[in-house]
Design an enzyme around this catalytic site. Structure first.
Site, PDB file in Angstrom:
ATOM      1  N   ASN A  23       0.828  -1.218   0.000  1.00 55.53           N
ATOM      2  CA  ASN A  23       0.000   0.000   0.000  1.00 55.53           C
ATOM      3  C   ASN A  23       0.858   1.263   0.000  1.00 55.53           C
ATOM      4  O   ASN A  23       0.351   2.360   0.189  1.00 55.53           O
ATOM      5  CB  ASN A  23      -0.945  -0.003   1.207  1.00 55.53           C
ATOM      6  CG  ASN A  23      -0.189  -0.027   2.534  1.00 55.53           C
ATOM      7  OD1 ASN A  23       1.033   0.036   2.555  1.00 55.53           O
ATOM      8  ND2 ASN A  23      -0.916  -0.120   3.629  1.00 55.53           N
ATOM      9  N   HIS A  29       3.373   1.877   2.150  1.00 54.78           N
ATOM     10  CA  HIS A  29       3.914   2.313   3.445  1.00 54.78           C
ATOM     11  C   HIS A  29       5.434   2.201   3.474  1.00 54.78           C
ATOM     12  O   HIS A  29       6.034   1.385   2.771  1.00 54.78           O
ATOM     13  CB  HIS A  29       3.243   1.598   4.627  1.00 54.78           C
ATOM     14  CG  HIS A  29       3.620   0.172   4.862  1.00 54.78           C
ATOM     15  ND1 HIS A  29       2.714  -0.771   5.264  1.00 54.78           N
ATOM     16  CD2 HIS A  29       4.805  -0.469   4.792  1.00 54.78           C
ATOM     17  CE1 HIS A  29       3.329  -1.932   5.429  1.00 54.78           C
ATOM     18  NE2 HIS A  29       4.598  -1.773   5.138  1.00 54.78           N
ATOM     19  N   GLU A  69       1.563   4.282   7.500  1.00 54.49           N
ATOM     20  CA  GLU A  69       0.488   3.795   6.642  1.00 54.49           C
ATOM     21  C   GLU A  69      -0.145   4.951   5.849  1.00 54.49           C
ATOM     22  O   GLU A  69      -0.055   6.118   6.262  1.00 54.49           O
ATOM     23  CB  GLU A  69      -0.592   3.128   7.508  1.00 54.49           C
ATOM     24  CG  GLU A  69      -0.113   1.880   8.254  1.00 54.49           C
ATOM     25  CD  GLU A  69      -0.056   0.636   7.364  1.00 54.49           C
ATOM     26  OE1 GLU A  69       0.305   0.738   6.185  1.00 54.49           O
ATOM     27  OE2 GLU A  69      -0.367  -0.456   7.880  1.00 54.49           O
TER      28      GLU A  69
HETATM   29  C1  GLP Z   1       6.715  -4.385   6.887  1.00 54.32           C
HETATM   30  C2  GLP Z   1       7.760  -3.425   7.438  1.00 54.32           C
HETATM   31  C3  GLP Z   1       8.260  -2.498   6.382  1.00 54.32           C
HETATM   32  C4  GLP Z   1       8.570  -3.290   5.127  1.00 54.32           C
HETATM   33  C5  GLP Z   1       7.307  -3.884   4.571  1.00 54.32           C
HETATM   34  C6  GLP Z   1       7.505  -4.707   3.330  1.00 54.32           C
HETATM   35  O1  GLP Z   1       5.426  -3.991   7.085  1.00 54.32           O
HETATM   36  N1  GLP Z   1       7.295  -2.656   8.535  1.00 54.32           N
HETATM   37  O2  GLP Z   1       9.395  -1.807   6.867  1.00 54.32           O
HETATM   38  O3  GLP Z   1       9.154  -2.461   4.164  1.00 54.32           O
HETATM   39  O4  GLP Z   1       6.745  -4.713   5.552  1.00 54.32           O
HETATM   40  O5  GLP Z   1       7.817  -6.024   3.663  1.00 54.32           O
HETATM   41  P1  GLP Z   1       8.326  -7.101   2.647  1.00 54.32           P
HETATM   42  O6  GLP Z   1       9.681  -6.662   2.250  1.00 54.32           O
HETATM   43  O7  GLP Z   1       8.339  -8.389   3.408  1.00 54.32           O
HETATM   44  O8  GLP Z   1       7.353  -7.098   1.533  1.00 54.32           O
END
Ligand code: GLP
Length: 238
Positions: free
Chosen positions: A136, A138, A143
């Site tokens: 999304n 973030h 968020e």
């Molecule tokens: C989590 C973390 C973020 C990260 C995101 C993406 O929510 N808080 O810092 O960038 O997930 O995660 P992934 O790399 O596993 O897709």
């Protein structure tokens, strides 16, 4: 901000690791802002290799993690504290006392958030911030919302984030709240490196081909003077 396209997860990871290694060589006492999730795993693996090959040294470095789930003790298998120890800190020579992660289990989360911002200020801010990106948009756990939040804060995770991160929890349910650094710590970092694998191509394209909007938090990097977005995909974004 610059966009750099790579063909594979490994190339993306090496590219980001090289930027971090260069930062450490330039300034051994660097304050590194670190991220969790699956995206940075290749970066950490590569940095461990470089450390083992004697090319980089973390003995004077400081690390400040972006975020932590609320209500999980640091020993919980899915806490970000444990993630960082297992995937990175236990394999390099960073001093444990120089590694910082918000305490998601703090009795007073607001006081913990204020303490974390003071800590980042005391360290002199972040030299290089590594980021992943949520589906999304973030960054950390900032968020999508109607406005950016500057300070470290407690956040209710969105449905999209709970669904995406549920895969790491045996019952599919991550904690509903987290503590995350705010936009000030991230945007004041002297340099920012965001990595995004192929599965994130659509959100990377949305975030960086329009304007800055709190509805896609990562878009704030468009205005950063020294941000590098390293993404994987078959076509250039712009
Ligand atoms: C989590 C973390 C973020 C990260 C995101 C993406 O929510 N808080 O810092 O960038 O997930 O995660 P992934 O790399 O596993 O897709």
């Amino acid at each position: 901000m610059v966009l750099v396209r790579q063909n594979t997860f490994d190339e993306m990871s090496r590219c980001a690791a090289d930027l971090i290694a260069a930062q450490l060589k330039r300034k051994p006492k660097s304050v590194l802002g670190l991220a969790t999730g699956s995206s940075p795993l290749g970066v950490y693996r590569r940095l461990i290799e470089l450390y083992k090959a004697g090319e980089i040294d973390f003995s004077e470095a400081f690390t400040v993690n972006l975020d932590e789930y609320c209500g999980l003790p640091a020993t919980h298998p899915e806490s970000y504290a444990r993630f960082m120890r297992e995937n990175f800190f236990d394999h390099i020579n960073v001093k444990p006392e120089n590694t910082f992660i918000p305490n998601g289990n703090a009795a007073d989360p607001d006081a913990e958030c204020a303490r974390y911002d003071r800590l980042i200020g005391w360290l002199g801010g972040i030299d290089l911030q590594l980021l992943g990106i949520g589906f999304n948009g973030h960054i950390g756990f900032n968020e999508p919302s109607e406005h950016f939040i500057d300070e470290t804060h407690r956040v209710k995770l969105t449905r999209s984030t709970l669904l995406a991160n549920g895969r790491f929890f045996p019952d599919g349910n991550p904690p509903a709240y987290a503590i995350t650094v705010g936009m000030k710590a991230i945007t004041r970092a002297k340099s920012v490196v965001l990595i995004a694998g192929e599965e994130k191509f659509a959100i990377v394209k949305r975030a960086f081909s329009g304007g800055v909007t709190p509805e896609i938090p990562a878009s704030i990097l468009l205005d950063h003077p020294n941000a590098t977005v390293i993404y994987t995909g078959e076509e250039d974004i712009r």
